[in-house]
Scaffold this active site. Structure first.
Site, PDB file in Angstrom:
ATOM      1  NE  ARG A 182      43.151  35.693  44.838  1.00  0.00           N
ATOM      2  CZ  ARG A 182      42.380  36.109  43.457  1.00  0.00           C
ATOM      3  NH1 ARG A 182      42.470  37.587  43.297  1.00  0.00           N
ATOM      4  NH2 ARG A 182      41.960  35.445  42.659  1.00  0.00           N
TER       5      ARG A 182
ATOM      6  CB  THR B 230      40.883  44.677  38.827  1.00  0.00           C
ATOM      7  OG1 THR B 230      40.299  43.428  39.193  1.00  0.00           O
ATOM      8  CG2 THR B 230      42.588  44.129  39.261  1.00  0.00           C
TER       9      THR B 230
ATOM     10  CB  THR C 248      41.202  42.791  42.497  1.00  0.00           C
ATOM     11  OG1 THR C 248      39.799  42.310  41.691  1.00  0.00           O
ATOM     12  CG2 THR C 248      41.581  41.686  43.349  1.00  0.00           C
TER      13      THR C 248
ATOM     14  CD  GLU D 261      36.206  38.490  40.072  1.00  0.00           C
ATOM     15  OE1 GLU D 261      37.033  38.610  39.307  1.00  0.00           O
ATOM     16  OE2 GLU D 261      34.837  38.269  39.864  1.00  0.00           O
TER      17      GLU D 261
ATOM     18  CD  GLU E 162      39.243  38.721  44.189  1.00  0.00           C
ATOM     19  OE1 GLU E 162      39.778  38.799  42.930  1.00  0.00           O
ATOM     20  OE2 GLU E 162      38.976  39.888  44.743  1.00  0.00           O
TER      21      GLU E 162
ATOM     22  CB  SER F 251      44.768  35.958  40.930  1.00  0.00           C
ATOM     23  OG  SER F 251      44.820  37.176  40.606  1.00  0.00           O
ATOM     24  CB  SER F 252      44.356  36.381  35.387  1.00  0.00           C
ATOM     25  OG  SER F 252      43.357  35.224  35.653  1.00  0.00           O
TER      26      SER F 252
ATOM     27  N   GLY G 117      40.542  40.846  34.568  1.00  0.00           N
ATOM     28  CA  GLY G 117      40.167  39.366  34.692  1.00  0.00           C
ATOM     29  C   GLY G 117      41.172  38.562  33.772  1.00  0.00           C
TER      30      GLY G 117
HETATM   31  O1  DON Z   1      42.388  38.151  40.565  1.00  0.00           O
HETATM   32  C1  DON Z   1      41.626  38.106  39.411  1.00  0.00           C
HETATM   33  O2  DON Z   1      42.296  37.385  38.470  1.00  0.00           O
HETATM   34  C2  DON Z   1      40.478  38.678  39.059  1.00  0.00           C
HETATM   35  N1  DON Z   1      39.794  38.649  40.454  1.00  0.00           N
HETATM   36  C3  DON Z   1      40.654  39.976  38.527  1.00  0.00           C
HETATM   37  C4  DON Z   1      39.449  40.728  38.272  1.00  0.00           C
HETATM   38  C5  DON Z   1      39.396  41.919  37.353  1.00  0.00           C
HETATM   39  O3  DON Z   1      40.621  42.137  36.852  1.00  0.00           O
HETATM   40  C6  DON Z   1      38.252  42.732  36.901  1.00  0.00           C
HETATM   41  N2  DON Z   1      38.772  43.654  36.298  1.00  0.00           N
HETATM   42  N3  DON Z   1      38.824  44.477  35.566  1.00  0.00           N
END
Ligand code: DON
Length: 584
Positions: free
Chosen positions: A116, A403, A421, A423, A441, A468-469, A491
């Protein structure tokens, strides 16, 4: 309306099973790359292989992984190749300028690697507050150097490769280097996202690379070469990841961040030099006869997925078809999980995250008991998990395109589940001289450092990793044998996408393609969200009758899944994106 999710519901689970029952590796291989709109659907067929498999978001990236596996490479070797090709062909989503989580099974040990991004040493909790003391508008914060975290992906790839790689480092970098030199054709999805994009063309390097002289995005099929990225790859092939975290590439990253004309950041060479990948114990929980494992904090993804599954375990999901009753359970479970996520989860180096309490079977049973099978609870409150806790608050984010998820199984049954990702789509909209985009991020931190007089767990702090998710997941069967490799972008919706795919695979025993394509549904502790443009819309009335406030929204998942069957590997690549599952 011809995609498999539609068929899933038109046929019902029983009919679907008859139509798409796992029949073993009959067709061996690949799917041709197929055009698609940025958020459109492409019907995909069952993908099967006998020895190894890659499921990734772009056919060229999956091909690179497959070649590496065919040459005797390990799952980690293939992951390096896939990630670096994705950097080129799916630049909006992931790459060297971003971060990732990798969950790794080497046949006996399950490991998670945390790559990360980190906040620079100069970052302060008020980073995303405007002059008026209020949270900035999202894109005012995103675009520019302010949102860029110290990238972790290159160090992550090297760390994994040093321990689990079989082929030489230079060999696994070669597919991306060749493609950067000779060029790749711009896909419909990339072109579509460039067409929608509002901020990227303001960056001179990105404008030259992605747009024609008249300001229009380069057309679908245009051959795009990236000599700067090829040079970066050659440098890394010669000198390893140290050449990214110091020297010319590091200086280029710092200059790109600090020299942004309207929204500069404060990253330094010391921040890059100090970057570390964290190896953490995997977080595992039981779901029916399976063991479901993934990444713990700073991701909230796997904790929330396991909390959702623990609630679903209290009902017979296998007996429910995709429909309002199943969505009722999934969305109530989601409310409970997202309430806890908001309060308790952040970087464990800064906040005492009560992981044990949040995944404690007794606690989860008490949370599941809050679900009324006939009535929505509305907004869930965070629970009071046993053991330790942190009295802190957190905020949530939106839906983006930045992502990608990679699932790989190699010939020895080793597996990689990696969600990666930058982000938001195209990240911070800052392109380095070295040929890659930088992440945003840091906007995954809470913009407000304090809420209701309490410090927010996920507030910005120097050196901290934003919550993060992402939920890269590996599932084992009751004999502790590798069963499935799953994950998705999206996300905070990632949590619901992965939970849905797991219900499809583990309860409904669907083919991974069908499980990926099921309509996306759930709740993030607000309205119950059904995927617009699918038959889930037909379930609205049934849910409203149980007291749900229902919203139809786009839910652009990118589930990439591989399942191990007695007959071989079966894969699925979400029909909402242009990926494929291919193998040998
Ligand atoms: O780490 C996270 O949860 C987000 N930055 C992920 C972003 C994301 O999945 C965008 N996607 N399609």
């Amino acid at each position: 309306m011809d995609h498999l999710a539609w068929r899933a519901c038109r046929l019902g689970v029983a009919g679907l099973m008859a139509a798409l029952v796992w029949s073993g590796p009959s067709q061996g291989q690949a799917l041709a790359p197929s055009p698609e709109a940025p958020t459109g659907r492409t019907a995909k067929t069952i993908s099967a292989a006998t020895r190894d498999m890659v499921a990734a978001a772009n056919p060229l990236a999956a091909q690179a992984g497959r070649q590496i596996l065919a040459a005797g490479g390990s799952a980690v070797d293939a992951a390096v190749a896939v990630q670096l090709v994705l950097n080129l062909v799916e630049p909006q989503s992931s790459g060297m300028g971003g971060g990732a989580f990798m969950v790794l099974w080497d046949g006996s040990v399950l490991t998670t690697l945390d790559g990360r991004e980190t906040a620079p040493a100069a970052a302060k909790p008020d980073r995303f507050l405007g002059a008026d003391g209020k949270p900035m508008k999202f894109y005012d914060a995103v675009v520019g150097g302010r949102s860029v975290g110290v990238p972790g992906t290159v160090r992550l790839l090297e760390t994994a490769h040093k321990k689990w790689g079989k082929l030489p480092w230079a060999q696994v970098l070669a597919p991306a280097t060749t493609l950067a030199d000779t060029g790749f054709t711009i896909s419909p999805r990339l072109n579509g996202l460039l067409t929608q994009e509002k901020y990227l063309a303001a960056d001179p390097r990105a404008r030259d690379y992605f747009y024609d002289a008249d300001g229009k995005p380069k057309a679908v099929g245009t051959v795009l070469k990236n000599p700067a990225f090829a040079t970066t790859l050659r440098t890394l092939a010669d000198k390893g990841a140290d050449a990214f975290y110091s020297g010319d590439i590091a200086a280029d990253i710092v200059a790109s961040v600090t020299g942004h004309p309207t929204n500069p950041g404060d990253m330094t060479l010391e921040d890059l030099k100090a970057y570390k990948v964290e190896e953490r114990p995997a977080l595992c929980g039981k779901y029916r006869t399976y063991k479901v494992c993934g990444m713990g904090p700073p991701s909230s993804g796997q904790i929330a997925v396991q909390q959702i599954l623990a609630t679903l375990q209290e009902t017979d999901m296998a007996a429910l078809k995709p429909g309002p009753d199943a969505v009722h359970w999934v969305s109530e479970a989601g409310r409970l999980a997202f309430a806890d996520r908001g309060l308790y989860v952040a970087d464990p180096a800064f906040v005492s995250v009560p992981v044990r309490g949040l995944t404690d079977p007794g606690y989860l049973k008490s949370r599941a008991a809050l679900v009324d099978p006939n009535r929505s609870m509305g907004k869930a409150k965070p629970g009071d998990p046993p053991f330790q806790k942190a009295f802190l608050w957190g905020a949530s984010e939106g839906i983006e395109f930045g992502t990608s998820h990679i699932s790989i199984v190699d010939r020895n049954g080793n597996a990689v589940s990696m969600t990666t990702t930058i982000e938001d789509g195209f990240g911070a909209r800052v392109m380095t001289k070295s040929g890659f985009l930088l992440n945003n991020e840091l906007t995954d931190f809470s913009f407000s450092p304090v809420e209701d007089g309490k410090p927010v767990a996920n507030r910005v702090e120097p050196g901290k990793r934003p919550r993060s998710s992402m939920a890269p997941t590996i599932v084992f069967d009751s004999n502790d044998k590798l069963y499935a490799v799953v994950g998705s972008p999206g996300g905070s919706l990632i949590i619901n996408y992965v939970a849905k795919a797991l219900v499809g695979l583990l309860d409904w025993k669907l083919d991974p393609q069908v499980a990926a394509d099921l309509p996306n549904v759930g709740s993030r502790n607000g309205p119950t969200e059904l995927e617009a443009g699918t038959e889930a819309a037909d379930w609205k009335a049934g849910l409203e009758a149980k007291g749900h406030e229902v919203k139809l929204i786009d839910q652009n998942s990118g589930i990439h899944a591989i399942v191990v069957t007695p007959a071989g590997l079966v894969g699925g690549a979400d029909s909402r994106r242009e990926g494929v599952a291919i193998g040998n």
